[in-house]
Design a protein around this motif. Structure first.
Motif, short mmCIF file in Angstrom:
data_model
loop_
_atom_site.label_atom_id
_atom_site.label_comp_id
_atom_site.label_asym_id
_atom_site.label_seq_id
_atom_site.Cartn_x
_atom_site.Cartn_y
_atom_site.Cartn_z
N LEU A 177 0.68 -1.19 0.42
CA LEU A 177 -0.27 0.28 0.00
C LEU A 177 0.98 0.91 -0.34
CD1 LEU A 177 -2.79 0.94 0.68
CD2 LEU A 177 -2.92 0.83 2.47
N ALA A 178 2.16 1.48 1.06
CA ALA A 178 2.65 2.54 0.67
C ALA A 178 3.69 2.58 -0.45
CB ALA A 178 3.95 2.17 1.52
N GLN A 179 4.15 1.37 -1.45
CA GLN A 179 4.24 1.50 -2.04
C GLN A 179 3.46 2.40 -3.06
OE1 GLN A 179 5.98 -2.85 -3.07
NE2 GLN A 179 7.79 -1.93 -2.82
N GLU A 180 2.32 1.83 -3.07
CA GLU A 180 0.88 2.27 -4.52
C GLU A 180 0.61 3.82 -4.04
OE1 GLU A 180 -2.55 -0.72 -3.79
OE2 GLU A 180 -3.99 1.41 -4.21
N LYS A 181 0.80 4.49 -2.64
CA LYS A 181 0.91 5.58 -2.39
C LYS A 181 1.62 6.40 -1.91
CE LYS A 181 -3.15 4.92 0.61
NZ LYS A 181 -4.18 6.82 0.90
N GLY A 182 2.87 5.60 -3.14
CA GLY A 182 4.51 6.64 -3.46
C GLY A 182 4.64 7.16 -2.08
N TYR A 183 4.95 6.32 -1.17
CA TYR A 183 5.17 6.32 0.56
C TYR A 183 6.80 5.76 0.29
CZ TYR A 183 1.09 9.07 1.45
OH TYR A 183 -0.18 9.72 2.23
N ALA A 184 6.67 4.71 -0.62
CA ALA A 184 7.77 3.51 0.16
C ALA A 184 8.18 2.94 -1.96
CB ALA A 184 7.24 2.55 -0.08
N GLU A 185 9.61 3.13 -2.42
CA GLU A 185 10.50 3.38 -3.10
C GLU A 185 9.69 1.27 -3.65
OE1 GLU A 185 12.99 5.68 -4.09
OE2 GLU A 185 12.61 6.88 -3.18
N LYS A 186 10.14 1.53 -5.34
CA LYS A 186 10.24 0.02 -5.81
C LYS A 186 11.06 -0.88 -4.82
CE LYS A 186 8.86 0.17 -10.53
NZ LYS A 186 9.19 0.15 -11.93
N ASP A 187 12.27 -0.20 -4.81
CA ASP A 187 13.29 -1.73 -3.68
C ASP A 187 13.06 -0.53 -2.12
OD1 ASP A 187 15.13 -2.20 -2.29
OD2 ASP A 187 16.67 -1.51 -4.00
N PRO A 188 12.42 -0.72 -1.43
CA PRO A 188 12.21 -0.54 -0.06
C PRO A 188 13.43 -0.88 0.60
CG PRO A 188 10.99 -1.84 0.15
CD PRO A 188 11.88 -2.61 -1.26
N THR A 189 14.44 -1.13 0.41
CA THR A 189 15.59 -1.56 1.14
C THR A 189 16.14 -0.45 2.26
OG1 THR A 189 16.13 -2.74 -0.60
CG2 THR A 189 17.59 -2.59 1.29
N ALA A 190 15.75 0.43 1.92
CA ALA A 190 16.69 1.92 2.74
C ALA A 190 15.96 2.34 3.77
CB ALA A 190 17.66 2.61 1.64
N ASP A 191 14.31 1.99 3.01
CA ASP A 191 14.11 2.38 4.48
C ASP A 191 13.34 1.40 5.80
OD1 ASP A 191 13.02 5.19 3.86
OD2 ASP A 191 11.51 4.48 1.89
N ILE A 192 12.90 0.48 4.81
CA ILE A 192 12.50 -0.90 5.76
C ILE A 192 13.49 -1.19 5.93
CG2 ILE A 192 10.36 -1.09 4.32
CD1 ILE A 192 11.53 -4.21 3.96
N GLU A 193 14.88 -1.75 6.39
CA GLU A 193 16.14 -2.07 6.70
C GLU A 193 16.91 -0.81 8.23
OE1 GLU A 193 16.63 -5.18 6.90
OE2 GLU A 193 15.48 -5.82 5.63
N GLY A 194 16.00 0.13 7.60
CA GLY A 194 16.21 1.49 8.56
C GLY A 194 17.74 2.07 8.40
#
Lengths: 409, 409
Positions: A177-194
């Motif tokens: 959902l976050a990706q769909e809304k543009g809050y998360a990148e396609k590759d979300p690693t930098a965010d979700i891994e801290g």
């Protein structure tokens, strides 16, 4: 008249250009001189904009134009940003940036170069997007000794955790959902891994304690292992799970610094920071707790922080702002290693055996716990103890798995 | 070396003296010149302090000593503070103050005098004690148009309301406790009637919108009429009652400004501001919502904000800080008068009649309500409507009393 160059025309860069060009009159009035965007550096073509004539592809044009006194670096990444910024500072141009990766990796060095060349290097937008936090920390807390900084520093993970808490959504669905809304990148690693939060806590710690901490010195854990039932158990204890970045000055003068999912009491003001919002809680020896809250990202918020820095550079074109720290070293960081209350979940094939061992090992007098017979799990908050002590007890349990989360309780 | 004088040695003044004298080395290092507290003005005697030799009783000594470049006014009250501050500014001395009454009454005039004399007049500590808010508002939001400021601006009333909410304590008991703890004065009028919050929202509005608003232009209501059952009903609707100061720039370019007890949704970050803490929520057209949070009062917090201002004056001894607004006028303020959801409580001698009239008049489809048969009361949150419309409906109810509270929903 002061000429400004913008390096990068992505999300933030285009926002900076739009504010500077479309609100030029207001901004020029506020800094009491005309502000002229002379160049925008980008390898891509941007036709059809009202300011398409300003685009260039060659950095050397900016570097060698003595008219350009202030440069905004909004390209992101360490390279070539580092090289460009360094060259600009050496040429006597002030630089502002929103690039947390650059500041976290090279801040101390670039600040020193700025000092030596009597120009400014400002980076308010690198932490907390549009939230004013770095400058207030330095200026208004001038008469304080800062002892601790804790923050919700990443909007993407806060959005995901919030969806898990409020809407009972599991991690994967919330991420999608976050990706769909543009809050998360396609590759979300930098965010979700801290990693993103890690860069920001490095910058905050450097400002607060005067020493550069490098990202690889920070114990960093993301939110990928947080499950919906962790969130539910935390709720049972009056808590929410947040990704917290924390830096603390120990009595040894070393710094304890980490990024990790943390069980936060609903009594703590940070627990109410929801959605894509960020917040930074600073503890000073005189002021006590002070918190700065706002949108941690987004085009307008971040761009307006960059523009505010540009305006500050223009106002202080011949004066240095006091904003600096020393080089870091491998000795700066240490574990705090003090007694703490931990959130623990234990599970086993036999709930009866689990239950018995739990009571025998941890007692139940001073602790909060929830038993889930169906899932064959028990979740609890320990009494204050060293993590090693709690781990030892947990390791002594037979046929039992466990998971520990740190807390702010 | 820069010489400083402190006018007033009360709670804040003694804190300022202690920081400047006991942390002199740190502070001098940070401003890169020696800071010397030359005089402390107070009519009382303070023997036995390490700095007792600095006390004077005659203001003229400070005024006529050209050595003194920065003066801290921490006496409180409009007189004689106004006279003293004005004279100091006219003599070319920078002045810092924590005196909200003075700034709210005379800010525009004193700022103008400071400008004309090329000195600074700073007053960070006058709003939110140790919370950095005025400077970040001006500096970091430079590239924003501020549209709204809302805040919990008084720690005493927030403490009392919090005790009512959390501990189910009635108003009088909570007030007595606040007095016992030193959070409320013997004469608590200025706090509980909203006057203190009023002065602060005047200062915030002036900074945000560039025009002086005088306290008597602000619709101000305190918390004395809030009862425990109001608090309980609010809780039923997922809300808490807070004393909110609010200023908003209307499309007409007029300002809507008020202080009043307000029903705030628990979804709003302000609802989590508990105890004696203060918070100021600023809405900018670019950044969206930004909040500043911390202790709004207290010796150390306020004194450290005064000292930070002193340090800023010293660093900018020959430069003006941009911090100003225009004189106000009687045309600046207007009612916002837009549709809003109101919290309403109605009561009557006959619950059945009340119930019938309530359903007939308000319907129940779109609204939240709680019936209390025992108390013969109904509390509800209206749909969006102009206040006058809701009042008209309420006035049409027969044999019925009512109470309205505004909301932030």
């Amino acid at each position: 008249m002061i000429s400004v160059a913008i390096m990068g025309h992505g999300v933030v860069g285009s926002g900076v250009a739009e504010i500077l060009i479309h609100h030029n009159e207001l901004i020029s009035a506020r800094v009491k001189t005309e502000v002229n965007v002379k160049y925008i550096l980008d390898l891509r073509d941007f036709d059809g904009l009202s300011y398409s004539d300003k685009f260039i592809k060659d950095f050397e044009i900016i570097l060698n134009d003595d008219d350009v006194k202030v440069v905004a670096e909004v390209m992101g990444g360490v390279n070539p940003a580092y090289d460009f910024v360094k060259k600009c500072l050496l040429k006597g141009k002030s630089v502002v940036t929103s690039n947390k990766e650059l500041v976290a990796a090279k801040g101390a060095e670039l600040i020193k170069i700025a000092e030596q060349n009597n120009v400014n290097f400002l980076f308010e937008a690198s932490v907390g997007g549009g939230i004013p936090v770095l400058r207030p920390m330095v200026q208004c807390l001038a008469a304080n000794r800062i002892t601790e900084v804790s923050g919700i520093l990443n909007g993407t993970t806060n959005y995901i955790l919030n969806k898990m808490i409020v809407d009972n959504m599991d991690f994967d669905t919330a991420l999608a959902l976050a990706q769909e809304k543009g809050y998360a990148e396609k590759d979300p690693t930098a965010d979700i891994e801290g990693h993103d939060a890690c860069r920001k806590i490095c910058i905050l710690a450097a400002l607060a304690f005067g020493k550069h901490i490098y990202p690889d010195q920070v114990s960093t854990e993301g939110i990928t292992k947080i499950s919906l039932d962790d969130v539910e158990y935390a709720d049972n204890f009056g808590c929410v799970i947040k990704l917290i970045g924390h830096a603390e000055l120990l009595e040894s003068s070393k710094i304890s610094i980490w990024v990790r999912p943390t069980v936060v009491s609903r009594e703590c003001i940070l627990s109410g920071v929801n959605g894509v919002f960020n917040a930074i809680l600073v503890t000073g020896d005189q002021t006590g707790e002070v918190m700065f809250y706002g949108k941690g990202a987004g085009k307008e918020a971040t761009a307006s922080a960059v523009v505010a820095d540009i305006m500050d550079c223009i106002k202080h074109i011949d004066a240095r702002k006091y904003l600096s720290w020393e080089d870091g070293d491998s000795q700066s960081v240490a574990d705090s290693n003090k007694p703490e209350r931990l959130f623990v979940k234990i599970w086993s094939d036999s709930f009866e055996a689990l239950e018995k061992q739990f009571h025998d090992t941890f007692g139940t007098a001073g602790i909060q716990f929830v038993k889930n017979k169906y899932r064959k799990e028990i979740a609890f908050i320990t009494e204050e103890a060293f993590e090693s002590e709690t781990a030892e007890k947990l390791n002594s349990l037979e046929n039992c798995n466990y998971k520990i989360l740190h807390t702010m309780l």
